[in-house]
Design a protein around this motif. Structure first.
Motif, mmCIF file in Angstrom:
data_model
loop_
_atom_site.group_PDB
_atom_site.id
_atom_site.type_symbol
_atom_site.label_atom_id
_atom_site.label_comp_id
_atom_site.label_asym_id
_atom_site.label_seq_id
_atom_site.Cartn_x
_atom_site.Cartn_y
_atom_site.Cartn_z
ATOM 1 N N LYS A 87 -12.631 4.907 -5.538
ATOM 2 C CA LYS A 87 -12.780 5.165 -4.104
ATOM 3 C C LYS A 87 -11.468 5.074 -3.348
ATOM 4 O O LYS A 87 -11.291 5.754 -2.332
ATOM 5 C CB LYS A 87 -13.799 4.182 -3.513
ATOM 6 C CG LYS A 87 -15.221 4.387 -4.018
ATOM 7 C CD LYS A 87 -16.180 3.409 -3.349
ATOM 8 C CE LYS A 87 -17.618 3.642 -3.831
ATOM 9 N NZ LYS A 87 -18.573 2.687 -3.193
ATOM 10 N N THR A 88 -10.570 4.215 -3.793
ATOM 11 C CA THR A 88 -9.312 4.000 -3.067
ATOM 12 C C THR A 88 -8.138 4.046 -4.037
ATOM 13 O O THR A 88 -8.318 3.973 -5.254
ATOM 14 C CB THR A 88 -9.306 2.628 -2.368
ATOM 15 O OG1 THR A 88 -9.297 1.589 -3.368
ATOM 16 C CG2 THR A 88 -10.526 2.465 -1.472
ATOM 17 N N HIS A 89 -6.934 4.148 -3.486
ATOM 18 C CA HIS A 89 -5.735 4.096 -4.323
ATOM 19 C C HIS A 89 -5.662 2.777 -5.072
ATOM 20 O O HIS A 89 -5.289 2.741 -6.243
ATOM 21 C CB HIS A 89 -4.486 4.263 -3.457
ATOM 22 C CG HIS A 89 -4.369 5.613 -2.833
ATOM 23 N ND1 HIS A 89 -3.555 5.857 -1.741
ATOM 24 C CD2 HIS A 89 -4.958 6.801 -3.140
ATOM 25 C CE1 HIS A 89 -3.657 7.136 -1.410
ATOM 26 N NE2 HIS A 89 -4.489 7.726 -2.231
ATOM 27 N N GLN A 90 -6.017 1.698 -4.397
ATOM 28 C CA GLN A 90 -5.950 0.396 -5.043
ATOM 29 C C GLN A 90 -6.947 0.306 -6.197
ATOM 30 O O GLN A 90 -6.653 -0.266 -7.247
ATOM 31 C CB GLN A 90 -6.209 -0.708 -4.015
ATOM 32 C CG GLN A 90 -5.728 -2.091 -4.435
ATOM 33 C CD GLN A 90 -4.230 -2.131 -4.703
ATOM 34 O OE1 GLN A 90 -3.456 -1.417 -4.062
ATOM 35 N NE2 GLN A 90 -3.819 -2.936 -5.664
ATOM 36 N N ASP A 91 -8.137 0.864 -6.011
ATOM 37 C CA ASP A 91 -9.115 0.888 -7.101
ATOM 38 C C ASP A 91 -8.577 1.678 -8.286
ATOM 39 O O ASP A 91 -8.767 1.286 -9.444
ATOM 40 C CB ASP A 91 -10.431 1.515 -6.623
ATOM 41 C CG ASP A 91 -11.208 0.610 -5.672
ATOM 42 O OD1 ASP A 91 -10.926 -0.610 -5.654
ATOM 43 O OD2 ASP A 91 -12.074 1.136 -4.952
ATOM 44 N N GLY A 133 0.969 8.327 -1.494
ATOM 45 C CA GLY A 133 -0.479 8.407 -1.443
ATOM 46 C C GLY A 133 -1.007 9.732 -1.941
ATOM 47 O O GLY A 133 -1.992 9.786 -2.691
ATOM 48 N N PRO A 159 0.826 -1.210 0.000
ATOM 49 C CA PRO A 159 0.000 0.000 0.000
ATOM 50 C C PRO A 159 0.854 1.251 0.000
ATOM 51 O O PRO A 159 1.946 1.277 0.587
ATOM 52 C CB PRO A 159 -0.816 -0.131 1.296
ATOM 53 C CG PRO A 159 -0.793 -1.596 1.620
ATOM 54 C CD PRO A 159 0.541 -2.086 1.136
ATOM 55 N N SER A 160 0.350 2.293 -0.631
ATOM 56 C CA SER A 160 1.134 3.522 -0.767
ATOM 57 C C SER A 160 1.521 4.105 0.576
ATOM 58 O O SER A 160 2.604 4.666 0.737
ATOM 59 C CB SER A 160 0.342 4.551 -1.583
ATOM 60 O OG SER A 160 -0.889 4.862 -0.939
ATOM 61 N N ASN A 161 0.658 3.958 1.572
ATOM 62 C CA ASN A 161 0.971 4.555 2.881
ATOM 63 C C ASN A 161 1.905 3.690 3.721
ATOM 64 O O ASN A 161 2.244 4.053 4.846
ATOM 65 C CB ASN A 161 -0.318 4.851 3.657
ATOM 66 C CG ASN A 161 -1.180 3.613 3.869
ATOM 67 O OD1 ASN A 161 -0.837 2.533 3.394
ATOM 68 N ND2 ASN A 161 -2.294 3.786 4.553
ATOM 69 N N ASP A 193 -3.482 10.653 -5.121
ATOM 70 C CA ASP A 193 -4.658 11.528 -5.020
ATOM 71 C C ASP A 193 -4.613 12.618 -6.092
ATOM 72 O O ASP A 193 -5.642 12.960 -6.695
ATOM 73 C CB ASP A 193 -4.723 12.178 -3.638
ATOM 74 C CG ASP A 193 -5.087 11.188 -2.538
ATOM 75 O OD1 ASP A 193 -5.689 10.142 -2.850
ATOM 76 O OD2 ASP A 193 -4.755 11.462 -1.371
#
Length: 537
Positions: free
Chosen positions: A329-333, A410, A29-31, A414
């Motif tokens: 909705k999310t970074h992964q999406d 992250g 994950p980016s974070n 965005d």
């Protein structure tokens, strides 16, 4: 989520970072990236310090295949470069107690800059108006590194650097590459450059010799042709459909290649813009990319993947009167919504990917990067050391402050979602204008999925003077008629991969990247008037 402060970034990532046990190939994950950074050798942050992508990769590539060797394709020019011998000595500068009288590196006390500051958006508040009101000012001082305030400062960035770029920014783009692409072989690497045009020119010098021909879309980026021509390189155009080059057509060209007819040996290089292609706006599907990659494997073709528009993949177009499709909705999406790259399906190390900040942050920064096998990246970096030297230190420092210390990975994602939605609105504006103002029996189009360009096909066979008047003449009349009506669109002939090949279509390229919505609407209305007058409708 608020980004960590500069000092926190340094503390977490460079001195006390913990590597999770055997992360294998799981997505990161980016974070989580900052916390997974390896403990860094502080010497690599210094002036002209050499650095290595391998120090910055987060995933475990054990068990992945090695890239193929490309000695049989690399030119003698590329293989004979030894790099900059003076820069090779820079690795000794970090030795404690060393007094150097050897390098031609000027003292930073003579740099007339004490600090630089830039005002940038906060995460989630990206518009110009929001930035004016709520943006934050990032400041880089002259000696922040020595004073423990940051790992990058003016005294380092404004001095000479390595062709691979600074370790500070190279680390960030390496992590970004892992975040976005599912790399399939072990020995890949990144190197910074001064943009994709320079990257393409370097690739030509590495993989071709005067008299060669390379493959590309039948309509291609005109600057690529202009770059190749003085080097004695010609381009073979691959027929296209709405998804880009046709694999069967490419295979047919290569299978039936005749040296005497073509006047050149069989091509060894494919140059392609797979996403939001300039000029056609087409985007290759994942299936199309896999099929073309198989043809490249069959004929041992090396791929130059030029992807300035990769993150300008837009929301699906659902029609002129349909509601907007909400953002991911999310970074992964968001990452899952992107068509996988050639880099992601490359098992041979036969892809050189050119990435750029030009279309998503700033073209004037002249910052981009190359991802390829270690062999190819090493050859590329040696060429950079003896030509462009290194990307602008000023640009690298500003981008490091923005991307690493302020937004983080992250926050950058965005920003990319923000850009995606902005371009989606622009794309929808020009499509709605075309629906309203253009004669559909004369002008047709495929809604672009990505990029900045709308490719308009004109049915010249319905022109009242055809066939007595040639396609070229009709194109020129439409072009000048557009000018008379106060609108400029680029003729498709400007983008021929090879002007000597036969072309039986008539296109015009429009861009929706810069003009405001009302100007886009008016421009298409004027184009419609011009077409109706020319076709006497």
């Amino acid at each position: 989520m608020a980004p960590p402060a500069a000092i926190e970034v340094q503390g977490d990532s460079d001195t006390t970072g913990i590597i999770l046990p055997d992360p294998l190939l799981a997505p990161i994950p980016s974070n989580d990236i900052l916390g997974r950074r390896k403990k860094a050798d502080k010497a690599q942050w210094g002036t002209a310090a050499p650095c290595d992508t391998a120090n910055f990769r987060l995933k475990n590539y054990e068990g992945k295949p090695k890239a193929k060797r490309w000695d049989h394709i690399l030119t003698e020019e590329a293989k004979s470069r030894k790099g900059n011998s003076l820069k090779n000595a820079a690795k000794y500068l970090s030795k404690p107690g060393l007094i150097t009288l050897g390098g031609g590196i000027p003292s930073s006390e003579h740099f007339p800059f004490e600090e630089i500051s830039v005002k940038v958006p906060t995460i989630g508040h990206f518009s110009e108006e929001e930035t004016r009101k709520t943006g934050v000012t990032l400041t880089a001082g002259k000696h922040d590194l020595a004073e423990g305030k940051s790992i990058y400062d003016i005294s380092t960035a404004f001095n000479y650097g390595q062709g691979a770029g600074s370790a500070q920014l190279l680390r960030w783009v390496t992590e970004h590459t892992e975040l976005v692409h599912d790399l399939q072989y072990e020995d890949w690497a990144c190197t910074l450059n001064v943009g994709s045009t320079s990257g393409f020119e370097a690739a030509l010098r590495m993989f071709t010799r005067p008299g060669d021909m390379i493959l590309s879309e039948v309509y291609t980026f005109s600057a690529a042709v202009d770059c190749a021509t003085p080097l004695g390189i010609r381009v073979v155009g691959i027929p296209m459909d709405g998804e880009g080059p046709l694999p069967s057509a490419m295979d047919d060209i290569l299978t039936n290649w005749d040296v005497n007819t073509r006047g050149a040996r069989k091509p060894r290089l494919l140059y392609t813009v797979p996403t939001g292609q300039n000029p056609t706006g087409c985007t290759q599907s994942f299936a199309r990319r896999k099929a073309l990659y198989k043809v490249c494997q069959k004929h041992d073709i090396y791929v130059i993947e030029d992807e300035p528009y990769y993150f300008l993949q837009m929301q699906p177009y659902t029609g002129p009167n349909s509601p907007d499709v909400p953002p991911p909705k999310t970074h992964q999406d968001f990452l899952k919504s992107l068509v996988p790259s050639y880099l992601s399906i490359d098992t041979d190390g036969r892809v050189m990917r050119l990435d750029s900040f030009s279309k998503v942050v700033s073209p004037g920064s002249r910052i981009g990067w190359v991802t390829a096998s270690r062999q190819v990246v090493a050859a590329y970096a040696k060429a950079s050391d003896l030509s462009t030297q290194n990307p602008s230190g000023i640009s690298q420092l500003v981008f490091f402050k923005l991307l690493d210390e302020h937004w983080g990975h992250g926050g950058y994602l965005d920003w990319l979602v923000h850009i995606r939605m902005s371009y989606t609105r622009r794309r929808d504006t020009i499509l709605a204008a075309c629906e309203r103002h253009l004669p559909h029996d004369i002008v047709s189009w495929i809604p672009p999925m990505a990029g900045m360009f709308h490719w308009l096909k004109v049915d010249y066979t319905k022109h009242p003077d055809y066939p007595a008047e040639s396609v070229e003449s009709i194109q020129e009349r439409i072009f000048m008629g557009n000018i008379d009506h106060g609108v400029l669109l680029m003729p498709g002939s400007y983008f021929y991969a090879n002007v000597e090949e036969k072309h039986e279509d008539l296109f015009f390229r429009a861009t929706y990247a810069a003009a405001p919505a009302e100007k886009i609407e008016e421009a298409i209305r004027r184009f419609g008037e011009s077409i109706r007058k020319e076709f006497r409708l």
